[in-house]
Design an enzyme around this catalytic site. Structure first.
Site, PDB file in Angstrom:
ATOM      1  N   SER A  95      -3.978  -2.184  -9.604  1.00 44.15           N
ATOM      2  CA  SER A  95      -4.255  -1.506  -8.336  1.00 44.15           C
ATOM      3  C   SER A  95      -3.503  -0.909  -7.508  1.00 44.15           C
ATOM      4  O   SER A  95      -2.475  -1.426  -7.204  1.00 44.15           O
ATOM      5  CB  SER A  95      -4.984  -2.796  -7.147  1.00 44.15           C
ATOM      6  OG  SER A  95      -5.053  -2.147  -5.793  1.00 44.15           O
ATOM      7  N   GLY A  96      -3.827   0.165  -6.928  1.00 40.67           N
ATOM      8  CA  GLY A  96      -2.883   1.197  -6.804  1.00 40.67           C
ATOM      9  C   GLY A  96      -2.432   0.864  -5.218  1.00 40.67           C
ATOM     10  O   GLY A  96      -1.159   0.753  -4.883  1.00 40.67           O
ATOM     11  N   SER A  97      -3.454   0.477  -4.385  1.00 35.13           N
ATOM     12  CA  SER A  97      -3.213   0.401  -2.912  1.00 35.13           C
ATOM     13  C   SER A  97      -2.609  -0.947  -2.910  1.00 35.13           C
ATOM     14  O   SER A  97      -1.605  -1.043  -2.020  1.00 35.13           O
ATOM     15  CB  SER A  97      -4.519   0.464  -2.212  1.00 35.13           C
ATOM     16  OG  SER A  97      -5.414  -0.715  -2.445  1.00 35.13           O
ATOM     17  N   GLY A 140      -6.138   4.035  -5.584  1.00 30.82           N
ATOM     18  CA  GLY A 140      -4.986   4.331  -6.680  1.00 30.82           C
ATOM     19  C   GLY A 140      -5.509   4.522  -8.012  1.00 30.82           C
ATOM     20  O   GLY A 140      -5.231   5.461  -8.778  1.00 30.82           O
ATOM     21  N   THR A 141      -6.107   3.465  -8.357  1.00 33.98           N
ATOM     22  CA  THR A 141      -6.876   3.590  -9.918  1.00 33.98           C
ATOM     23  C   THR A 141      -7.858   4.465  -9.918  1.00 33.98           C
ATOM     24  O   THR A 141      -7.950   5.118 -10.880  1.00 33.98           O
ATOM     25  CB  THR A 141      -7.379   2.005 -10.066  1.00 33.98           C
ATOM     26  OG1 THR A 141      -8.116   1.832  -9.113  1.00 33.98           O
ATOM     27  CG2 THR A 141      -6.137   1.144 -10.300  1.00 33.98           C
ATOM     28  N   ASP A 158     -13.720   1.196  -0.405  1.00 30.38           N
ATOM     29  CA  ASP A 158     -12.225   1.363  -0.448  1.00 30.38           C
ATOM     30  C   ASP A 158     -11.985   2.224   0.909  1.00 30.38           C
ATOM     31  O   ASP A 158     -12.346   3.331   1.000  1.00 30.38           O
ATOM     32  CB  ASP A 158     -11.762   1.696  -1.672  1.00 30.38           C
ATOM     33  CG  ASP A 158     -10.217   1.755  -1.826  1.00 30.38           C
ATOM     34  OD1 ASP A 158      -9.509   1.663  -0.638  1.00 30.38           O
ATOM     35  OD2 ASP A 158      -9.858   1.500  -2.903  1.00 30.38           O
TER      36      ASP A 158
END
Length: 345
Positions: free
Chosen positions: A90-92, A257-258, A252
């Site tokens: 996960s990006g965030s 990010g993903t 979101d």
């Protein structure tokens, strides 16, 4: 005050998306790899329910569990708990974890830049923190290999006819649809409609298109629907707003990010982005990730890119989650007025 359990949490959000971090009170789950540990968390659900369900949590939150890394290159590892999934990346959440590690002193901060290798369930990532006056101000994350799966695929959706969609992987799996073609503008007052329609699209995409990660046999579904607005110009850089619908039915708050990584993989596959090109991802609340195509690569014989994302995270609070031995709802509960019911037909 009585409690049979105390879990220590640092509250955090990355560009609006909550990604709290458990820093103590939970023993590492069983498993020889971080991925295996995450599969235990996913199947057991005890910890996820305790921290995410009411009365301690809510569907809008993610919670990350710090665990000792299995790979000697990494300084820390973590397991991501979303309301429905326990994903590879996960990006965030990686930005939240990086910020908490540095701002709380778990990992020593070096100004002006701190370089870390972290271990997500899906593998190693590189995080560069840009630091000033004891604060990690921005985090750039070099993500897992990301790739387009199906381009311009046809998806039949009841009430909408035939949609043209792309499917892609950016650390998690996405069905990407044209927001404007469906009458959306990526505005906050559209969030409920995005969430409801997004879950219908995810179900249809899993039934009609499917997904299988080429090297991770356990990841064989499409997780999210990304409503993508057309590209615009941001001072010479391609920019795209999006709203990502996350199971069981929430949006979101960050640019995801993903999701940005998956969209960059699609744009690269279509010849719109090349290595070195930047991309700005914008969220439904107006926050942004500054992204870049770092390199070309391959995974399982598929062409892929190495994307990076950069954003900010902010610590909001610390908490000690407890449970009274007499509490009849020790593991929590969920109600459909705020927590949508998810079922893949």
């Amino acid at each position: 005050m009585r409690s049979s359990k105390v879990i220590h949490v640092v509250g955090c959000h990355a560009e609006g998306e909550v990604g709290d971090v458990i820093v103590g009170g939970v023993a590492p789950p069983p498993g020889e790899t971080v991925w295996a540990q995450s599969r235990f968390v996913a199947s057991d659900n005890t910890l996820r329910n305790f921290v995410l369900q009411e009365p301690r949590g809510g569907v809008f939150r993610h919670v990350n569990l710090l665990v000792p890394p299995k790979n000697k290159e990494a300084v820390a590892a973590w397991i991501i708990m979303e309301p429905e999934d326990t994903p590879p990346m996960s990006g965030s959440n990686s930005i939240c974890v990086s910020t908490v590690l540095l701002d709380t002193g778990i990992v020593p901060m070096v100004e002006p830049e701190t370089h870390m290798v972290l271990e997500a369930p899906g593998g190693l990532i590189e995080a560069t923190a840009y630091c000033k006056n004891g604060k990690a101000e921005r985090i750039r994350v070099k993500n897992h290999p990301s790739f387009a799966d199906k381009l311009d695929a046809k998806l039949e959706l009841e009430g909408y006819g035939t949609l043209t969609v792309d499917t892609a992987y950016g650390g998690d799996s996405f069905c990407i649809v044209d927001a404007h073609a469906l009458g959306f503008s990526i505005k906050p007052d559209e969030a409920k409609d995005f969430a409801d329609l997004g879950m219908k699209i995810v179900k249809a995409a899993n039934q009609q298109l499917g997904f299988q990660h080429p090297t991770n046999k356990d990841w064989s579904h499409i997780s999210f629907c990304q409503f993508a607005a057309p590209l615009t110009d941001d001072n010479g850089t391609p920019s795209g707003a999006n709203a990502v619908a996350i199971r069981p039915g929430k949006i979101d708050r960050s640019p995801c990010g993903t999701g940005c990584s998956a969209r960059m993989a699609v744009l690269h596959a279509k010849g719109i982005l090349k290595v070195g090109d930047a991309f700005v991802g914008r969220s439904i609340i107006g926050s942004r990730f500054d992204c870049r195509v770092e390199a070309e690569t391959s995974i399982g014989g598929r062409p892929a890119i190495v994307p990076s994302i950069m954003g900010r995270a902010f610590i909001t609070h610390t908490a000690q989650l407890m449970v009274d031995p007499d509490d009849p709802w020790q593991t929590g509960y969920r109600l459909s007025d705020t927590w949508p019911v998810w079922k893949q037909d």
